[in-house]
Every structure is written in structure tokens, then in C-alpha cells.
Write a protein that holds these residues in place. Structure first.
Motif, PDB file in Angstrom:
ATOM      1  N   ILE A 155     -46.480 -12.654 -60.370  1.00  0.00           N
ATOM      2  CA  ILE A 155     -46.642 -13.059 -61.776  1.00  0.00           C
ATOM      3  C   ILE A 155     -47.735 -14.126 -61.883  1.00  0.00           C
ATOM      4  O   ILE A 155     -48.556 -14.113 -62.796  1.00  0.00           O
ATOM      5  CB  ILE A 155     -45.323 -13.600 -62.372  1.00  0.00           C
ATOM      6  N   TYR A 165     -50.643 -14.281 -64.405  1.00  0.00           N
ATOM      7  CA  TYR A 165     -50.228 -14.853 -65.694  1.00  0.00           C
ATOM      8  C   TYR A 165     -49.901 -16.341 -65.586  1.00  0.00           C
ATOM      9  O   TYR A 165     -49.162 -16.881 -66.400  1.00  0.00           O
ATOM     10  CB  TYR A 165     -49.053 -14.034 -66.265  1.00  0.00           C
ATOM     11  N   LEU A 181     -35.847  -9.959 -64.272  1.00  0.00           N
ATOM     12  CA  LEU A 181     -36.303  -8.755 -63.565  1.00  0.00           C
ATOM     13  C   LEU A 181     -35.221  -8.276 -62.594  1.00  0.00           C
ATOM     14  O   LEU A 181     -34.970  -7.072 -62.465  1.00  0.00           O
ATOM     15  CB  LEU A 181     -37.590  -9.098 -62.810  1.00  0.00           C
TER      16      LEU A 181
HETATM   17  C1  HEC Z   1     -51.847  -5.597 -68.380  1.00  0.00           C
HETATM   18  C2  HEC Z   1     -50.755  -4.868 -67.813  1.00  0.00           C
HETATM   19  C3  HEC Z   1     -49.714  -5.643 -67.014  1.00  0.00           C
HETATM   20  C4  HEC Z   1     -48.973  -6.712 -67.414  1.00  0.00           C
HETATM   21  C5  HEC Z   1     -49.021  -7.438 -68.737  1.00  0.00           C
HETATM   22  C6  HEC Z   1     -48.099  -7.032 -66.320  1.00  0.00           C
HETATM   23  N1  HEC Z   1     -48.308  -6.180 -65.279  1.00  0.00           N
HETATM   24 FE1  HEC Z   1     -47.303  -6.156 -63.521  1.00  0.00          FE
HETATM   25  N2  HEC Z   1     -48.465  -4.664 -62.861  1.00  0.00           N
HETATM   26  C7  HEC Z   1     -49.421  -4.015 -63.620  1.00  0.00           C
HETATM   27  C8  HEC Z   1     -50.067  -2.987 -62.805  1.00  0.00           C
HETATM   28  C9  HEC Z   1     -51.169  -2.049 -63.261  1.00  0.00           C
HETATM   29  C10 HEC Z   1     -49.443  -3.060 -61.523  1.00  0.00           C
HETATM   30  C11 HEC Z   1     -49.776  -2.227 -60.302  1.00  0.00           C
HETATM   31  C12 HEC Z   1     -50.822  -3.001 -59.551  1.00  0.00           C
HETATM   32  C13 HEC Z   1     -51.383  -2.218 -58.385  1.00  0.00           C
HETATM   33  O1  HEC Z   1     -50.643  -1.985 -57.433  1.00  0.00           O
HETATM   34  O2  HEC Z   1     -52.555  -1.908 -58.448  1.00  0.00           O
HETATM   35  C14 HEC Z   1     -48.451  -4.111 -61.606  1.00  0.00           C
HETATM   36  C15 HEC Z   1     -47.639  -4.491 -60.558  1.00  0.00           C
HETATM   37  C16 HEC Z   1     -46.568  -5.369 -60.674  1.00  0.00           C
HETATM   38  C17 HEC Z   1     -45.630  -5.643 -59.624  1.00  0.00           C
HETATM   39  C18 HEC Z   1     -45.604  -5.023 -58.237  1.00  0.00           C
HETATM   40  C19 HEC Z   1     -46.408  -5.805 -57.248  1.00  0.00           C
HETATM   41  C20 HEC Z   1     -46.470  -5.084 -55.925  1.00  0.00           C
HETATM   42  O3  HEC Z   1     -46.150  -5.715 -54.913  1.00  0.00           O
HETATM   43  O4  HEC Z   1     -46.861  -3.906 -55.916  1.00  0.00           O
HETATM   44  C21 HEC Z   1     -44.737  -6.541 -60.125  1.00  0.00           C
HETATM   45  C22 HEC Z   1     -43.546  -7.150 -59.409  1.00  0.00           C
HETATM   46  C23 HEC Z   1     -45.140  -6.835 -61.488  1.00  0.00           C
HETATM   47  N3  HEC Z   1     -46.267  -6.098 -61.780  1.00  0.00           N
HETATM   48  C24 HEC Z   1     -44.490  -7.700 -62.318  1.00  0.00           C
HETATM   49  C25 HEC Z   1     -44.962  -8.078 -63.566  1.00  0.00           C
HETATM   50  C26 HEC Z   1     -44.321  -9.056 -64.394  1.00  0.00           C
HETATM   51  C27 HEC Z   1     -43.031  -9.777 -64.050  1.00  0.00           C
HETATM   52  C28 HEC Z   1     -45.094  -9.185 -65.507  1.00  0.00           C
HETATM   53  C29 HEC Z   1     -44.898 -10.140 -66.659  1.00  0.00           C
HETATM   54  C30 HEC Z   1     -45.111 -11.528 -66.354  1.00  0.00           C
HETATM   55  C31 HEC Z   1     -46.196  -8.260 -65.390  1.00  0.00           C
HETATM   56  N4  HEC Z   1     -46.085  -7.602 -64.195  1.00  0.00           N
HETATM   57  C32 HEC Z   1     -47.180  -8.065 -66.343  1.00  0.00           C
HETATM   58  C33 HEC Z   1     -49.774  -4.263 -64.922  1.00  0.00           C
HETATM   59  C34 HEC Z   1     -49.275  -5.313 -65.667  1.00  0.00           C
END
Ligand code: HEC
Length: 204
Positions: A155, A165, A181
């Protein structure tokens, strides 16, 4: 004139007998015409005190107190990592309460839901409108098994296609999101002893 001299001598003798010579030491408290604010009621450390609930004048440190000058990164709550090594902390550094979960749900809806979807399965609006092709499914077994500290780290700093973030979500709120989560993931999981015998047989 004689009486004036005699009178002055007597007054001088009287003043010296009451106030003493300059520099004299005395065990008696000094005469104070204007005490200013020299003496005030206060609590001394290590003394009993009936005013405070635990009867002590020195109170315990508030939970989470850090020493002045402690570097930001030396506090696991700020980084999600165990102090001194790069391992992530296994569990949240705070107590899980219903308020924490409610806060996490609220913040998740703002910062994560657009991409990861309300259920966390990666079907948020950004995928529907084609802005993002693949968004991680947070129920993925690999992600479920990540330590809490690593989720906090993702995050904060982002990972691969996902941005960080850190600037938008405070440290406490990031941990609240991690707690929520976990609740979200738990909603699709069961412990073996929660299954009926028939269901358990299917597993084997
Ligand atoms: C703009 C879109 C977006 C937002 C907003 C977002 N995510 Fe993601 N998140 C993604 C994408 C796309 C992936 C996959 C990344 C990759 O593996 O390339 C991901 C992957 C993850 C993963 C997996 C990491 C891993 O080890 O593979 C987690 C946990 C996660 N997000 C949690 C969150 C949480 C909690 C929030 C809110 C604070 C959040 N995300 C906000 C797009 C977003």
C-alpha cells in the motif's frame, strides 16, 4: 539629636536581629514579601498521589510512545518491517477493534475499491472501462499468505503496476486497510473444523 541617633541605632539593631546579616545561613524559611510563584502545588516523581486512578504521581508511558529523536524507519509501524532486518512483520502492530475495521472499510472504499473492487477480486471500475487490464485478485492464495507488514508495504510503496499510496493514506489508515483486507479475505475462507463432515470428505 541624641534621641534620633539612639532611635536609628535601635532600629538598625532590630532589623539585624530579625533579618540577620547578609550571607548568613539559617535553617528557618526566608521572609518573603513577594513570593511570586516560587512555590506551587505539583507532583514529584515517584511519590504516591491520591488524585490519579493508579495512585502514582509518575504515570506509565502511553502505548506506542517513542523516544525523542528515534529515526522514522526505526519504528516497525512506519515501515511494516521487523527492526534491524528486512523481514516484514507478521501481524498488525495494533489491537484489532471494530472501529479499526470500520475505518479500514471506509478507506478501502476510497483508495482501493476503484481498482480491486468492493469484494477485492480485482474487478473494479478501472478494469471495466479498460483503464487497467489486470488488477490483482486480493483473494489469491499467494496474497492471502503475505505477512501483514508486506501488505502495508505494498500500500505504501506500490508494486509492479500498482502505484504507492503513501502520500494519500496515513500510516494508521494503511494498517486499518490491512485489517479490513484480512476480513475481506477471511470472508471467502474457512478453517477445516468449520466444515461439515461431507465437505471435509470432499477435500480429501
Ligand atoms: C489504480 C489501481 C489500483 C489501486 C487504486 C490500488 N491497486 Fe492494488 N494493485 C493494482 C494492480 C494493477 C495490481 C497488480 C500489480 C502487478 O502485479 O503488476 C495490484 C496489486 C495489489 C496487491 C498484490 C501485491 C502483490 O504482491 O502481488 C495488493 C496486496 C494490493 N494491490 C492492495 C491494494 C490496496 C490495499 C489498495 C488500496 C490502498 C490498492 N491495492 C489500490 C492496482 C491498484
Amino acid at each position: 539629636m541624641r534621641y534620633v541617633v539612639l532611635g536609628l541605632t535601635l532600629v538598625a539593631a532590630l532589623v539585624v536581629s530579625v533579618l540577620g546579616f547578609r550571607g548568613d545561613t539559617s535553617r528557618k524559611p526566608p521572609l518573603e514579601i513577594f513570593p511570586d510563584m516560587d512555590r506551587q502545588p505539583k507532583l514529584r516523581p515517584q511519590e504516591p498521589n491520591a488524585l490519579l486512578p493508579n495512585g502514582r504521581s509518575s504515570q506509565f508511558l502511553v502505548e506506542g510512545t517513542v523516544a525523542r529523536g528515534t529515526p522514522f524507519a526505526a519504528i516497525p509501524k512506519n515501515t511494516g518491517r521487523v527492526l534491524g532486518v528486512t523481514n516484514f512483520v507478521e501481524t498488525l502492530p495494533m489491537k484489532i477493534t471494530s472501529q479499526l475495521l470500520a475505518r479500514g472499510r471506509d478507506r478501502y472504499a476510497i483508495s482501493c475499491l476503484p481498482c480491486h473492487g468492493a469484494q477485492g477480486d480485482g474487478n473494479g471500475i478501472t478494469k471495466k472501462i479498460g483503464a487497467m487490464a489486470v488488477v490483482a485478485n486480493l483473494h489469491d492464495a499467494r496474497i492471502v499468505k503475505l505477512p501483514d507488514g508486506e501488505l502495508f508495504h505494498v500500500i505504501s510503496e506500490g508494486r509492479n503496476l500498482m502505484g504507492g499510496y503513501r502520500a494519500n493514506v496515513t500510516i494508521d489508515d494503511r494498517w486499518a486497510i490491512v485489517a479490513y483486507l484480512r476480513a475481506l479475505q477471511r470472508s471467502r475462507l474457512a478453517f477445516e473444523d468449520e466444515l461439515s463432515t461431507a465437505e471435509r470428505a470432499q477435500l480429501k
